[in-house]
Design a protein around this motif. Sequence first.
Motif, PDB file in Angstrom:
ATOM      1  N   GLY A  46      17.286   3.719  -5.042  1.00 28.04           N
ATOM      2  CA  GLY A  46      15.944   3.884  -4.222  1.00 28.04           C
ATOM      3  C   GLY A  46      15.185   2.617  -4.279  1.00 28.04           C
ATOM      4  O   GLY A  46      13.978   2.780  -3.862  1.00 28.04           O
ATOM      5  N   ARG A  47      15.932   1.484  -3.857  1.00 29.23           N
ATOM      6  CA  ARG A  47      15.259   0.205  -3.712  1.00 29.23           C
ATOM      7  C   ARG A  47      15.775  -0.692  -2.566  1.00 29.23           C
ATOM      8  O   ARG A  47      16.405  -1.572  -2.582  1.00 29.23           O
ATOM      9  CB  ARG A  47      15.414  -0.731  -4.884  1.00 29.23           C
ATOM     10  N   THR A  91       0.697  -1.216   0.041  1.00 28.95           N
ATOM     11  CA  THR A  91       0.011   0.014  -0.009  1.00 28.95           C
ATOM     12  C   THR A  91       0.929   1.303  -0.086  1.00 28.95           C
ATOM     13  O   THR A  91       0.713   2.027  -0.883  1.00 28.95           O
ATOM     14  CB  THR A  91      -0.900   0.205   1.268  1.00 28.95           C
ATOM     15  N   ASN A  92       1.809   1.252   0.776  1.00 26.50           N
ATOM     16  CA  ASN A  92       2.874   2.368   1.072  1.00 26.50           C
ATOM     17  C   ASN A  92       3.594   2.591  -0.378  1.00 26.50           C
ATOM     18  O   ASN A  92       3.757   3.723  -0.770  1.00 26.50           O
ATOM     19  CB  ASN A  92       3.816   2.160   2.240  1.00 26.50           C
ATOM     20  N   LEU A  93       3.861   1.533  -1.036  1.00 30.74           N
ATOM     21  CA  LEU A  93       4.664   1.726  -2.197  1.00 30.74           C
ATOM     22  C   LEU A  93       3.930   2.061  -3.467  1.00 30.74           C
ATOM     23  O   LEU A  93       4.260   3.081  -4.207  1.00 30.74           O
ATOM     24  CB  LEU A  93       5.433   0.555  -2.634  1.00 30.74           C
ATOM     25  N   SER A  94       2.741   1.705  -3.382  1.00 32.44           N
ATOM     26  CA  SER A  94       1.691   2.249  -4.557  1.00 32.44           C
ATOM     27  C   SER A  94       1.350   3.546  -4.310  1.00 32.44           C
ATOM     28  O   SER A  94       1.152   4.298  -5.362  1.00 32.44           O
ATOM     29  CB  SER A  94       0.311   1.270  -4.373  1.00 32.44           C
ATOM     30  N   LYS A  95       1.299   3.990  -3.013  1.00 34.51           N
ATOM     31  CA  LYS A  95       1.103   5.538  -2.719  1.00 34.51           C
ATOM     32  C   LYS A  95       2.239   6.547  -3.488  1.00 34.51           C
ATOM     33  O   LYS A  95       1.956   7.666  -3.714  1.00 34.51           O
ATOM     34  CB  LYS A  95       0.853   5.958  -1.376  1.00 34.51           C
ATOM     35  N   GLN A  96       3.491   5.832  -3.061  1.00 35.42           N
ATOM     36  CA  GLN A  96       4.495   6.714  -3.839  1.00 35.42           C
ATOM     37  C   GLN A  96       4.837   6.236  -5.241  1.00 35.42           C
ATOM     38  O   GLN A  96       5.848   6.611  -5.729  1.00 35.42           O
ATOM     39  CB  GLN A  96       5.849   6.301  -3.023  1.00 35.42           C
ATOM     40  N   GLY A  97       3.990   5.499  -5.952  1.00 32.66           N
ATOM     41  CA  GLY A  97       4.209   5.293  -7.394  1.00 32.66           C
ATOM     42  C   GLY A  97       5.374   4.381  -7.593  1.00 32.66           C
ATOM     43  O   GLY A  97       5.838   4.331  -8.683  1.00 32.66           O
ATOM     44  N   ILE A  98       5.711   3.489  -6.683  1.00 31.74           N
ATOM     45  CA  ILE A  98       6.744   2.624  -6.763  1.00 31.74           C
ATOM     46  C   ILE A  98       6.350   1.164  -6.923  1.00 31.74           C
ATOM     47  O   ILE A  98       5.349   0.531  -5.940  1.00 31.74           O
ATOM     48  CB  ILE A  98       7.833   2.678  -5.635  1.00 31.74           C
ATOM     49  N   ASP A  99       6.926   0.533  -7.660  1.00 31.19           N
ATOM     50  CA  ASP A  99       6.349  -1.064  -8.001  1.00 31.19           C
ATOM     51  C   ASP A  99       7.285  -1.940  -7.380  1.00 31.19           C
ATOM     52  O   ASP A  99       8.700  -1.677  -7.791  1.00 31.19           O
ATOM     53  CB  ASP A  99       6.282  -1.412  -9.178  1.00 31.19           C
TER      54      ASP A  99
END
Length: 392
Positions: free
Chosen positions: A356-357, A48-56
């Motif tokens: 950034g991963r 959920t947090n990654l999707s909010k930041q646009g990160i897959d």
Amino acid sequence: MVSNSGESKQFNLKQLLRDDRFWKIAFQIITLAVVIAILGYLLLNLSTNLSKQGIDFGFGFLSNPAGFSIGESAIEYLPNDPYGRALFVGFVNTITLVIAGIILATTAGVAAGVASFSQNWLVHKISRAYVGLTRNIPLLLQLFFWYFAVYGVLPTPQEQLNLGGLVIASKRGVYVPWPASSGFLMWLGILVALAIAAFFVWQWRTKSMVEQGDSGQTQLMILGAIALAGLVIFAFMLGWEAPTVQEGGGATGGLRLSREYVASLTALVFYTGAFIAEIVRAGIQSVSKGQWEAARSLGLPSNLSMRLVVFPQALRVIIPPLNSEFMNLAKNSSLAFAVAYPELYSIANTTFNQTGRPIEVFLVLMATYLTINLIITLGMNTLNQTVQFKER
């Protein structure tokens, strides 16, 4: 009939609830369900947090060009190679540090542990001082000590130290002899095969002596032939090449060990060796005094009593905690980044700063260290089984 069936089911349920085996299995199932639920919640929260930041979430970045150089690599590496290869370079550098550290730390620890029982006053005191001093100083401080205070004061390449033409040391690093034979890997494989064969022959000898009452002379002759063949291969077939001094400083040939690698290895060896020495001392003390007295009554000197009677029995106590020290050494190797040695953690740190991963990179880190420790545990458990008493 219905009433009797209900009473039978009720009776079986009560009996099941009173069964300890049921509760042991039920507790494990409940624990597993709780762990899965917690992990599921954490992964859902992460997604959920990654999707909010646009990160897959994914590991596709490992195939992208790394774009940074690595100062020291045991395998070929170029800055345009992908992140996956850069991490593999760090893994290989870590493995070379861990394997050499385990071998040398075991040698130093066993020597110091056995020396603590020496009848020579000086040897005994040196052993106890080494253990007491090294164990109580943090590893990171020892790492800085060896890097700056010992190897940092070595002369420049123009004034390098030449120790008998075998070891050349300077601020640039340490050069030592190294096999230069084109068939190095083949001969190394033969040495490994000989070592495995010697292990099985030794097991065969032990079994025949215990179960059949044989003298074991035949197996002993086979072991001697294997040892002689291994010695000949090691001394003459590997094509050892000593370093050669160059005019104006530096050296060619042999193996160059960087200052960062040597400092990291030395710190790990001395620090872990001190703990291994205490394990060895405790293992030897666990052997009853009657074994010492029996060896002396046979006329065996102290060194043979230790090597043939006491130490083999002490291995049953030494090996289990030795496994923990080997795993600690593998994990402590990550501190080598403090002196700029490009081991796995150092390269992983650079990787997640650029990509950034951090989550994916740290998952790779955890899986790698877990795999290394599981391999160490598997090997030590196998060794531990060979030294335990076999009941008949």
